[in-house]
Design an enzyme around this catalytic site. Structure first.
Site, PDB file in Angstrom:
ATOM      1  N   LYS A  45       0.817  -1.212   0.000  1.00  0.00           N
ATOM      2  CA  LYS A  45       0.000   0.000   0.000  1.00  0.00           C
ATOM      3  C   LYS A  45       0.855   1.268   0.000  1.00  0.00           C
ATOM      4  CE  LYS A  45      -4.522  -1.048   1.969  1.00  0.00           C
ATOM      5  NZ  LYS A  45      -5.439  -0.703   3.064  1.00  0.00           N
ATOM      6  N   ARG A  99     -18.056   1.548   6.647  1.00  0.00           N
ATOM      7  CA  ARG A  99     -18.457   2.938   6.450  1.00  0.00           C
ATOM      8  C   ARG A  99     -19.595   3.061   5.455  1.00  0.00           C
ATOM      9  NH1 ARG A  99     -12.457   4.485   5.017  1.00  0.00           N
ATOM     10  NH2 ARG A  99     -12.993   2.667   3.806  1.00  0.00           N
TER      11      ARG A  99
END
Length: 169
Positions: A45, A99
């Site tokens: 990442k 979320r």
């Protein structure tokens, strides 16, 4: 349930840790007698912070939660398969925050794969609180790098370190 209560694992890169992460940690700590925060090394990442610094920041930021809830909270880095790490720390549940619907699709697939790898370990989902639904570490980093105000998205220590890391005073 193991002797002494439920052991949970909340994994993530926490690069950086956000107020949304802290909200999930605080709520998970109320459900578990022990909560392990697994900081994924995840070099793929391209993290802003090295693993050791992320572990240090998470430890500093969760200390008030551990004190307030009385839950044992341990922070460890890991670079193995998530289910292998869960087994290593004797977790009975993996805690994931959601979320939006887009999170659910990915997390549902991951939970299914993890269940195939070890059906004894459950995945539980905690919905992000309304005020944190839009916060992500990726957006926090981008906003900080472009000169925006991230003070409402991250705790104070993390704010200072993030601004320094991106070369802002």
């Amino acid at each position: 349930m193991a002797d002494g209560g439920l052991i949970g694992l909340y994994p993530g890169t926490f690069d950086p840790i956000t107020n949304g992460h802290l909200d999930i940690i605080g709520r998970a700590a109320q459900l578990c007698s022990k909560l392990v925060i697994g900081v994924a090394r995840n070099a793929g990442k391209g993290p802003l912070f090295p693993t050791a610094e992320r572990v240090e920041m998470v430890r500093a930021e969760i200390a008030p939660i551990a004190e307030r809830t009385g839950t044992e909270i341990d922070v460890q880095a890991f670079d193995s398969l998530l289910i292998a790490f869960a087994q290593q720390v004797s977790a009975q549940v993996i805690v994931r925050g959601l979320r939006a619907v887009s999170d659910f699709d990915y997390e549902f697939q991951m939970a299914g794969m993890n269940a195939r790898l070890d059906q004894r370990i459950e995945t539980i989902f905690l919905m992000a609180s309304e005020r944190h639904q839009f916060i992500s570490s990726r957006f926090v980093k981008e906003i900080a790098q472009l000169g925006g105000d991230i003070s409402s998205f991250v705790p104070k220590l993390t704010l200072e370190r993030t601004l320094r890391r991106v070369g802002r005073p």
